[in-house]
Every structure is written in structure tokens, then in C-alpha cells.
Design a protein around this motif. Structure first.
Motif, short mmCIF file in Angstrom:
data_model
loop_
_atom_site.label_atom_id
_atom_site.label_comp_id
_atom_site.label_asym_id
_atom_site.label_seq_id
_atom_site.Cartn_x
_atom_site.Cartn_y
_atom_site.Cartn_z
N UNK A 16 15.80 -0.55 -18.11
CA UNK A 16 16.73 -1.66 -18.30
C UNK A 16 17.17 -2.27 -16.96
N UNK A 17 16.98 -3.58 -16.83
CA UNK A 17 17.51 -4.32 -15.69
C UNK A 17 16.63 -4.41 -14.48
N UNK A 18 15.46 -3.75 -14.47
CA UNK A 18 14.61 -3.77 -13.29
C UNK A 18 13.16 -4.03 -13.66
N UNK A 19 12.48 -4.72 -12.75
CA UNK A 19 11.04 -4.89 -12.88
C UNK A 19 10.36 -3.60 -12.45
N UNK A 20 9.05 -3.50 -12.66
CA UNK A 20 8.30 -2.30 -12.27
C UNK A 20 8.27 -2.18 -10.74
N UNK A 21 8.61 -1.00 -10.22
CA UNK A 21 8.72 -0.85 -8.77
C UNK A 21 8.61 0.61 -8.36
N UNK A 22 8.40 0.81 -7.06
CA UNK A 22 8.39 2.13 -6.43
C UNK A 22 9.31 2.06 -5.22
N UNK A 23 10.14 3.07 -5.05
CA UNK A 23 11.03 3.14 -3.89
C UNK A 23 10.33 3.81 -2.71
N UNK A 24 10.73 3.43 -1.50
CA UNK A 24 10.17 4.06 -0.31
C UNK A 24 11.18 4.13 0.82
N UNK A 25 11.01 5.11 1.68
CA UNK A 25 11.76 5.21 2.93
C UNK A 25 10.79 5.61 4.04
N UNK A 26 11.07 5.14 5.25
CA UNK A 26 10.29 5.53 6.42
C UNK A 26 11.24 6.16 7.43
N UNK A 27 10.95 7.40 7.83
CA UNK A 27 11.78 8.14 8.78
C UNK A 27 11.01 8.34 10.08
N UNK A 28 11.63 8.14 11.21
CA UNK A 28 10.97 8.28 12.51
C UNK A 28 11.83 9.13 13.45
N UNK A 29 11.21 9.55 14.56
CA UNK A 29 11.88 10.31 15.63
C UNK A 29 12.33 11.69 15.20
N UNK A 30 11.86 12.17 14.07
CA UNK A 30 12.16 13.52 13.65
C UNK A 30 11.09 14.48 14.12
N UNK A 31 11.18 15.72 13.68
CA UNK A 31 10.23 16.76 14.09
C UNK A 31 9.58 17.39 12.87
N UNK A 32 8.25 17.45 12.90
CA UNK A 32 7.51 18.13 11.85
C UNK A 32 7.42 19.61 12.20
N UNK A 33 7.85 20.45 11.28
CA UNK A 33 7.83 21.89 11.49
C UNK A 33 7.06 22.55 10.36
N UNK A 34 6.94 23.87 10.44
CA UNK A 34 6.25 24.61 9.38
C UNK A 34 6.96 24.47 8.03
N UNK A 35 8.24 24.18 8.07
CA UNK A 35 9.01 24.08 6.82
C UNK A 35 9.19 22.65 6.35
#
Length: 313
Positions: free
Chosen positions: A209-228
């Protein structure tokens, strides 16, 4: 805006800061539903080109196409900041297979942004969000709660033309809601490669209700990829991806989408999409026009400002 089918046909037939996410297990679920083999083949091709309809024509030394700054939108009420690191987010949800080829570039330098964390999340084929099943306003029948939140701005209902200024800077939209269940289907995060590319496998979203078909997204930068997972950094882009009317109408003829009794908001009626094409998040789609059930490949390049903070809240 929700109703059952009438003698005139289904309602969908309309006219034309700190982050830490947990790594998913190695045995990610494969896509299910009709045409899964199409999705599997397309998912293996991660070198596909992204949509270019929003290009400015500007070139960098590496011949990368430079894109305008992609529109910022509301985060919506259903974001969960602790999702799984995975490219296949389908789990056991049925629907038309969708391969989403994304690329992230710096809109000023035109260079790809490597190592960014890209989130996507969306509703299932009947408009239900994982984590918020009791609050979602889609479904295959009945009337949703009148107080259920949506990520459309409050005020007058959608009309043929958007009102007010196009959304920018992450303003407007529904207030964030705390999750009501432990489901996490159709949600995931993955890392961009050296070319700024990332590919997800999911299903074609439904509508609510109230929205067209869509997908949400976020882009995160300057972080650190770790084993977890991924930690720290900041969110430089919060946006949404959209589907043209022809693809939605075709999908609406396929089960389980065809069982929806929720009235659909068209792309032109939507108050979040700013009608600017690729810049506003409109995907470039490829599929068999005679049989969309085989699967869809959607592509887009997001031009972002890595120094900005756009949380969409």
C-alpha cells in the motif's frame, strides 16, 4: 488503498557511527521459484555493464563513464542495521529470479569505489518485509492495519504527479520501526570489487500500500572489513531502485504476484521516485518480454559523494 479483486480484474492492472554485520555461513541458499537456472547463470557473470541512461557523457582517463550524483531518498521504516554478509538474499522466498548488478563510483572523479559495503533490502512478492511481517502492508488478501507504517510521506495520497520538491538529503518518509520478528530474508550486504561492482541474487519485489515496486539500498565507506563482517565508516548514500511499469505489469501476471489483492501505486504516482530516470534509481532491466518468469537482470551505476553522510533518516 487495499482491496480485493473485482469483476474488472486485479488492482495491479493499472494503465501504462558504527556498523557491525555478521558473516553468513558458506552455504548460502540458492534462488528458488520459477526460472532459478536463469538467475544462477546471470549471477555468475559479474562483469556485466550497468545502466547508462543517466550518464553525463564525461569520461575519466580510465574511460569510465561519469554519472550525476544519484538521488538520496528516505531510509524507510524497515531497515535493519545488522544484516548478513551475502550476495544471495533469496532464502526460501518464491518469485521471479532477479540478478542485481550494481556499480558504485565517485560522482566527482568518476572513479570506482572499491571496498564499499552495499546493503539492499526489499519486500517479498506479496509486499511483506522480513523482520516486520506483522507491520507490512502487502499480502494476498484482507485489509492491512490502518496504523501500519509505510515509507511513503504522510499527507495526501499519491496522485498522477508527485507533489512538492523531489526527495533529497534523506528527508521525508516513514519513521524507523523496531523489528517485530527474527526473519531476515531479502536482506544482505556485500563488498564492491576493484571496479566498484557488486552483484546480488534475489527475487523481483512485489508491492504494498502506498508505494511503487522498489528496492532499498545503502552504501557505506571508510569502514573496515574483518573476519566477522564490516565495522565503522559512514553511510554516504541512501537510495532506492525502481522498476519501469512494463516490467511490473508483466510480473503481476506471474504467481505469486498475481495473487496479490493490494492496490498498486504506479511509478508516476510514487512520491519517493523523483522521475529522473537512472539518477533517481530507475534500473536498466533485461528479460524475456514473452516470459518474464524466466528471470530478470537489473543494472545501475550509483554516483555517490564518498565524503558525504546520507543516512536517509
Amino acid at each position: 488503498m487495499t482491496g480485493n479483486e473485482t469483476a474488472q480484474g486485479p488492482k495491479h492492472k493499472r494503465d501504462l557511527t558504527r556498523r557491525k554485520v555478521v558473516v553468513a555461513g558458506a552455504g548460502a541458499a540458492v534462488a528458488v521459484g520459477v526460472g532459478a537456472s536463469f538467475a544462477a547463470g546471470a549471477f555468475a557473470d559479474e562483469s556485466g555493464k550497468s545502466g547508462t541512461s543517466g550518464a553525463s557523457g564525461k569520461k575519466s582517463g580510465s574511460a569510465e563513464t561519469c554519472y550525476r550524483l544519484t538521488s538520496e531518498t528516505t531510509e524507510g521504516p524497515y531497515y535493519i542495521d545488522a544484516d548478513k554478509i551475502r550476495r544471495d538474499i533469496t532464502e526460501d522466498k518464491e518469485g521471479i529470479p532477479l540478478v542485481l548488478n550494481l556499480k558504485v563510483i565517485d560522482s566527482e572523479t568518476c572513479e570506482p569505489i572499491a571496498g564499499a559495503a552495499v546493503d539492499i533490502w526489499h519486500c517479498d512478492a506479496l509486499g511483506i518485509y522480513s523482520g516486520y511481517e506483522s507491520l507490512s502492508t502487502g499480502g494476498g488478501g484482507g485489509t492491512p492495519p490502518t496504523d501500519a507504517p509505510t515509507d511513503a510521506p504522510t499527507g495526501e495520497p499519491p496522485s498522477g504527479e508527485p507533489t512538492g520538491e523531489p526527495p533529497s538529503g534523506g528527508t521525508g518518509g516513514g519513521v524507523h520501526e523496531e523489528p517485530t520478528d527474527d526473519e531476515r530474508y531479502l536482506r544482505g550486504t556485500w563488498r564492491t570489487d576493484k571496479q566498484g561492482r557488486v552483484t546480488f541474487r534475489t527475487i523481483f519485489p512485489g508491492w504494498y500500500r502506498g508505494r511503487t515496486v522498489h528496492i532499498h539500498t545503502k552504501v557505506h565507506v571508510d569502514g573496515e572489513w574483518t573476519d566477522s563482517g564490516y565495522e565503522g565508516g559512514h553511510t554516504c548514500h541512501t537510495g532506492q531502485f525502481f522498476f519501469d511499469e512494463a516490467s511490473v505489469l508483466a510480473a503481476a501476471e506471474v504467481e505469486p504476484y498475481s495473487t496479490s489483492t493490494t492496490e498498486r501505486t504506479t511509478l508516476e504516482e510514487d512520491t519517493i521516485y523523483d522521475q529522473s530516470g537512472t539518477t533517481g534509481g530507475l534500473l536498466k532491466l533485461k528479460y524475456n518480454k514473452k516470459n518474464i518468469a524466466k528471470g530478470v537482470v537489473g543494472s545501475i551505476t550509483m554516483g555517490v559523494d564518498p565524503d558525504a553522510t546520507n543516512t536517509g533518516t
